[in-house]
Motif scaffolding. Structure first.
Motif, PDB file in Angstrom:
ATOM      1  N   UNK A  23      96.000  55.143 -12.547  1.00 44.17           N
ATOM      2  CA  UNK A  23      97.317  55.641 -12.807  1.00 44.17           C
ATOM      3  C   UNK A  23      98.225  54.667 -13.447  1.00 44.17           C
ATOM      4  N   UNK A  24      98.042  53.333 -13.032  1.00 41.88           N
ATOM      5  CA  UNK A  24      98.788  51.997 -13.713  1.00 41.88           C
ATOM      6  C   UNK A  24      98.304  51.962 -15.121  1.00 41.88           C
ATOM      7  N   UNK A  25      97.127  52.148 -15.356  1.00 40.28           N
ATOM      8  CA  UNK A  25      96.580  52.174 -16.717  1.00 40.28           C
ATOM      9  C   UNK A  25      97.138  52.979 -17.785  1.00 40.28           C
ATOM     10  N   UNK A  28     100.812  52.468 -18.491  1.00 49.26           N
ATOM     11  CA  UNK A  28     100.918  51.452 -19.320  1.00 49.26           C
ATOM     12  C   UNK A  28     100.697  51.989 -20.732  1.00 49.26           C
ATOM     13  N   UNK A  29      99.596  52.907 -20.887  1.00 46.27           N
ATOM     14  CA  UNK A  29      99.291  53.469 -22.383  1.00 46.27           C
ATOM     15  C   UNK A  29     100.507  54.234 -22.563  1.00 46.27           C
ATOM     16  N   UNK A  30     101.106  55.112 -21.691  1.00 48.07           N
ATOM     17  CA  UNK A  30     102.235  55.914 -22.220  1.00 48.07           C
ATOM     18  C   UNK A  30     103.600  54.901 -22.568  1.00 48.07           C
ATOM     19  N   UNK A  35     107.124  52.895 -26.572  1.00 50.55           N
ATOM     20  CA  UNK A  35     107.727  51.926 -27.141  1.00 50.55           C
ATOM     21  C   UNK A  35     107.385  51.597 -28.735  1.00 50.55           C
ATOM     22  N   UNK A  36     106.111  52.189 -28.985  1.00 47.04           N
ATOM     23  CA  UNK A  36     105.791  51.827 -30.484  1.00 47.04           C
ATOM     24  C   UNK A  36     106.408  52.874 -31.312  1.00 47.04           C
ATOM     25  N   UNK A  37     106.452  54.051 -30.785  1.00 48.27           N
ATOM     26  CA  UNK A  37     107.521  55.090 -31.326  1.00 48.27           C
ATOM     27  C   UNK A  37     108.813  54.844 -31.611  1.00 48.27           C
TER      28      UNK A  37
END
Length: 77
Positions: A23-25, A28-30, A35-37
């Motif tokens: 869930x943490x990973x 972080x992915x989301x 953040x990139x968008x």
């Protein structure tokens, strides 16, 4: 296989730890994707708000001292 899944009696601690780590990973992915968008949208807004740069008047031209070529080429002609 059943013995592996029970983890020697520690399955109640191991499997939730794997679940929390997953869930943490995923979180972080989301967060990274959002953040990139956001950064791309900010960059696009900044690029669109800035006026276009003008090219210098002599862009693409050779300087006058290089138009004849090398000294050897000038003496041949």
């Amino acid at each position: 296989m059943n013995e592996f899944l029970h983890m020697g009696g520690y399955a109640a601690y191991v499997w939730p730890a794997y679940g929390i780590a997953a869930l943490v990973l995923l979180g972080l992915l989301v967060a990274t994707w959002k953040g990139l968008r956001n950064a791309e949208a900010t960059l696009k807004a900044l690029e669109n708000s800035r006026p276009a740069r003008r090219r210098p008047r002599n862009a693409g031209r050779k300087p006058a001292d290089q138009s004849a070529g090398t000294p050897a080429e000038a003496s041949e002609g």
